[in-house]
Design a protein around this motif. Structure first.
Motif, PDB file in Angstrom:
ATOM      1  N   ALA A  65       0.824  -1.213   0.000  1.00  0.00           N
ATOM      2  CA  ALA A  65       0.000   0.000   0.000  1.00  0.00           C
ATOM      3  C   ALA A  65       0.857   1.261   0.000  1.00  0.00           C
ATOM      4  CB  ALA A  65      -0.920  -0.012   1.223  1.00  0.00           C
ATOM      5  N   ALA A  66       1.985   1.244   0.693  1.00  0.00           N
ATOM      6  CA  ALA A  66       2.840   2.431   0.736  1.00  0.00           C
ATOM      7  C   ALA A  66       3.391   2.757  -0.651  1.00  0.00           C
ATOM      8  CB  ALA A  66       3.987   2.239   1.728  1.00  0.00           C
ATOM      9  N   PRO A 103       1.992  11.212   1.989  1.00  0.00           N
ATOM     10  CA  PRO A 103       0.884  10.836   2.874  1.00  0.00           C
ATOM     11  C   PRO A 103       0.897   9.374   3.312  1.00  0.00           C
ATOM     12  CG  PRO A 103       0.078  12.249   1.112  1.00  0.00           C
ATOM     13  CD  PRO A 103       1.512  11.951   0.793  1.00  0.00           C
ATOM     14  N   ALA A 104       1.378   8.475   2.460  1.00  0.00           N
ATOM     15  CA  ALA A 104       1.351   7.052   2.789  1.00  0.00           C
ATOM     16  C   ALA A 104       2.442   6.640   3.779  1.00  0.00           C
ATOM     17  CB  ALA A 104       1.469   6.218   1.512  1.00  0.00           C
ATOM     18  N   PHE A 105       3.344   7.559   4.123  1.00  0.00           N
ATOM     19  CA  PHE A 105       4.442   7.264   5.040  1.00  0.00           C
ATOM     20  C   PHE A 105       4.322   8.123   6.291  1.00  0.00           C
ATOM     21  CE2 PHE A 105       5.841   5.796   1.012  1.00  0.00           C
ATOM     22  CZ  PHE A 105       6.754   4.772   1.237  1.00  0.00           C
ATOM     23  N   SER A 106       4.621   7.542   7.435  1.00  0.00           N
ATOM     24  CA  SER A 106       4.610   8.327   8.667  1.00  0.00           C
ATOM     25  C   SER A 106       5.912   9.091   8.847  1.00  0.00           C
ATOM     26  CB  SER A 106       4.359   7.418   9.878  1.00  0.00           C
ATOM     27  OG  SER A 106       5.283   6.348   9.909  1.00  0.00           O
ATOM     28  N   VAL A 155      -2.692   2.332   4.286  1.00  0.00           N
ATOM     29  CA  VAL A 155      -4.046   1.968   3.873  1.00  0.00           C
ATOM     30  C   VAL A 155      -5.018   3.096   4.203  1.00  0.00           C
ATOM     31  CG1 VAL A 155      -5.971   0.398   4.319  1.00  0.00           C
ATOM     32  CG2 VAL A 155      -3.668  -0.521   4.009  1.00  0.00           C
ATOM     33  N   LYS A 156      -4.875   3.674   5.382  1.00  0.00           N
ATOM     34  CA  LYS A 156      -5.762   4.791   5.753  1.00  0.00           C
ATOM     35  C   LYS A 156      -5.576   5.973   4.802  1.00  0.00           C
ATOM     36  CE  LYS A 156      -7.117   7.817   9.547  1.00  0.00           C
ATOM     37  NZ  LYS A 156      -7.161   9.026   8.700  1.00  0.00           N
ATOM     38  N   SER A 157      -4.335   6.268   4.435  1.00  0.00           N
ATOM     39  CA  SER A 157      -4.089   7.409   3.537  1.00  0.00           C
ATOM     40  C   SER A 157      -4.725   7.177   2.170  1.00  0.00           C
ATOM     41  CB  SER A 157      -2.587   7.659   3.388  1.00  0.00           C
ATOM     42  OG  SER A 157      -1.972   6.702   2.550  1.00  0.00           O
ATOM     43  N   THR A 166      -9.620  10.450  -4.816  1.00  0.00           N
ATOM     44  CA  THR A 166      -9.362  10.233  -6.245  1.00  0.00           C
ATOM     45  C   THR A 166      -9.023   8.780  -6.539  1.00  0.00           C
ATOM     46  OG1 THR A 166      -6.960  10.653  -6.183  1.00  0.00           O
ATOM     47  CG2 THR A 166      -8.414  12.575  -6.345  1.00  0.00           C
ATOM     48  N   VAL A 167      -8.983   7.946  -5.497  1.00  0.00           N
ATOM     49  CA  VAL A 167      -8.574   6.550  -5.639  1.00  0.00           C
ATOM     50  C   VAL A 167      -9.809   5.658  -5.505  1.00  0.00           C
ATOM     51  CG1 VAL A 167      -7.111   4.725  -4.681  1.00  0.00           C
ATOM     52  CG2 VAL A 167      -6.329   7.102  -4.651  1.00  0.00           C
TER      53      VAL A 167
END
Length: 479
Positions: A143-144, A176-179, A228-230, A236-237
């Protein structure tokens, strides 16, 4: 009862093909209303064909598409341009195969959609449209990585950012997909590859993924909850379904000599080195690995393979005599603690109780397999998104130690890296993986994630639930 048939079109390399077949097996086993046909493409330079296992459910069938040898004359066999053209040229074969399927349907069977490998989506969505059915994508990475591709696409398309300015820079990007902020040095080389088509290929893939009916992702929420949350927050996804880890648990094929050697080793003592179906090194780097293993002193099982010829997209071959590339006397000096092999039965090895650590290229399938079997990793990525996977495992998840995060072998050009990973770096990584408090702490975290990965796939688990949601979406579309 009406049967909904899905047509799977996997990308024809081992890692993509096997995981596509595994999710097809899950779907067919889960719901009697589904049947699946897998269309198999074949590269003109490969002689082996995929042979389905005996454990394939009856409601899955395989159709081989024609092999176009003339491609070798029309296109240079290198770069992503070749891969893009290869997929485009399969479109008439896919049309013919699907038309034949439909002609054979009974009144109770209906074409429900295409499930397309991430790299096949851009070309094959058009074929799905021609048949009037939805296209879903199977994203074989995590997901990332999907989140990263979407973000890079947005930077370029919406903000006019020239991504090539990140090449060889020390910039860290908020994604956004990474902390954590992501170092640009771990971005896939393809992002910067305008000459050989990598840049254009990824751009087209992302634009088409956004238009699919849904995206199946080979991951599980407990591992990539932030990513996954992002994705779900990005309107748009299309809907995303984390349905992994998709690992081939039936594929425990092994060689007796390898397993006998492992049986003779102490519990949790062996470091396993394997770099994927296309991983190999030149002679100088091989010697550095050998020196590191000899100095580290741990029992080792090393999958060593001959690199393809320069500029060729080929699977590495076996050495008839590994001594030709190893340091003089290495095999004799390490005979008591080590074994050098060619092809490795990776699942069988990782599941063996003697194996303590895994020096890995961090391909996503290998990463998920290592977590499933609870074996900690020392990261040594080579190409594609493997650098980013290594960053995830070390920095985001704390589930691996680092040998390198940003090592890059220019796989499609057949060129080696500008610098070697030294024996000292490799030895240090192996010792951190195999010895001391850090090793114990990582091992405990990996064991906990292993439990979560298995729970996710069971009834009541997160991935089991998401797979059910996907099935209902497919069935609703045909009812």
């Amino acid at each position: 009862m009406k049967t909904a048939e899905l047509v799977f079109i996997p990308f024809p390399v081992v890692g993509h093909l096997f995981s596509a077949v595994e999710i097809a097996k899950l779907l067919a086993s889960r719901d009697q209303r589904l049947s699946i046909t897998v269309l198999l493409m074949h590269f003109p330079f490969e002689t082996k064909t995929y042979k389905p296992e005996t454990s394939i459910p009856q409601r899955i069938r395989f159709v081989d598409l024609p092999n176009d040898d003339s491609m070798l004359e029309r296109f240079p066999m290198r770069g992503h341009g070749f891969l893009t053209e290869f997929i485009k040229l399969q479109k008439p074969h896919v049309r013919n195969a699907v038309s034949q399927l439909i002609s054979e349907y009974s009144e109770s069977t209906q074409l429900a959609g295409f499930v397309l490998d991430m790299f096949c989506t851009s070309s094959m969505m058009e074929v799905a449209d021609e048949f009037g059915v939805p296209a879903y994508s199977f994203f074989t990475s995590g997901a990332a990585f999907l989140g990263l591709l979407l973000h890079l696409y947005t930077l370029q398309e919406d903000f006019g950012k020239d991504l090539t300015e990140f090449k060889d820079s020390d910039i860290e990007l908020p994604v956004p997909a990474f902390s954590n902020q992501l170092p640009t040095k771990v971005l896939p080389a393809e992002v910067f590859d305008k000459e050989n088509g990598g840049f254009a290929m990824f751009n087209t893939v992302v634009s088409k993924l956004k238009k699919t009916k849904g995206i199946l992702i080979n991951t599980f929420e407990e591992l990539e909850s932030h990513a996954v949350k992002s994705l779900r927050d990005d309107h748009t996804v299309p809907p995303v379904y984390p349905v992994g880890p998709i690992v081939n648990l039936d594929n425990k094929k092994s060689e007796k000599a390898i397993m006998t050697w492992l049986d003779d080793q102490p519990l949790l003592s062996v470091v396993f080195l394997c770099f994927g179906s296309r991983g190999s090194f030149e002679e100088d780097q091989v010697k550095e690995i050998a020196h590191a293993l000899e100095r580290a002193g741990h029992p080792f099982l090393w999958s060593l393979r001959r690199p393809p010829a320069k500029g060729k997209i080929e699977v590495p071959r076996e050495y008839e005599n590994p001594n030709e590339i190893l340091p003089e006397g290495f095999m004799v000096r390490t005979a008591e603690i080590g074994k050098v092999i060619g092809w490795a039965p990776q699942v069988a090895v990782l599941s063996h109780p003697a194996v303590r650590g895994f020096v890995s290229h961090c391909g996503w399938n290998s990463t998920l397999e290592s977590l499933w079997w609870g074996v900690p990793v020392a990261t040594w990525p080579l190409y594609a998104e493997q650098q980013m996977n290594a960053f995830l495992m070390v920095r985001e998840f704390g589930l691996a130690v680092e040998i390198k995060l940003d090592y890059e072998k220019e796989f499609y050009k057949g060129e080696g890296p500008p610098v070697l990973v030294t024996a000292e770096e490799i030895e240090n990584g192996i010792k951190r993986l195999m010895e001391g408090d850090e090793s114990v702490e990582i091992r405990e975290r990996v064991k906990e994630m292993s439990k979560k990965s298995r729970t996710a796939m069971k009834e009541g688990g997160s991935s089991h639930a998401h797979l059910g949601q996907f099935i209902e979406a497919v069935i609703d579309n045909v009812s």
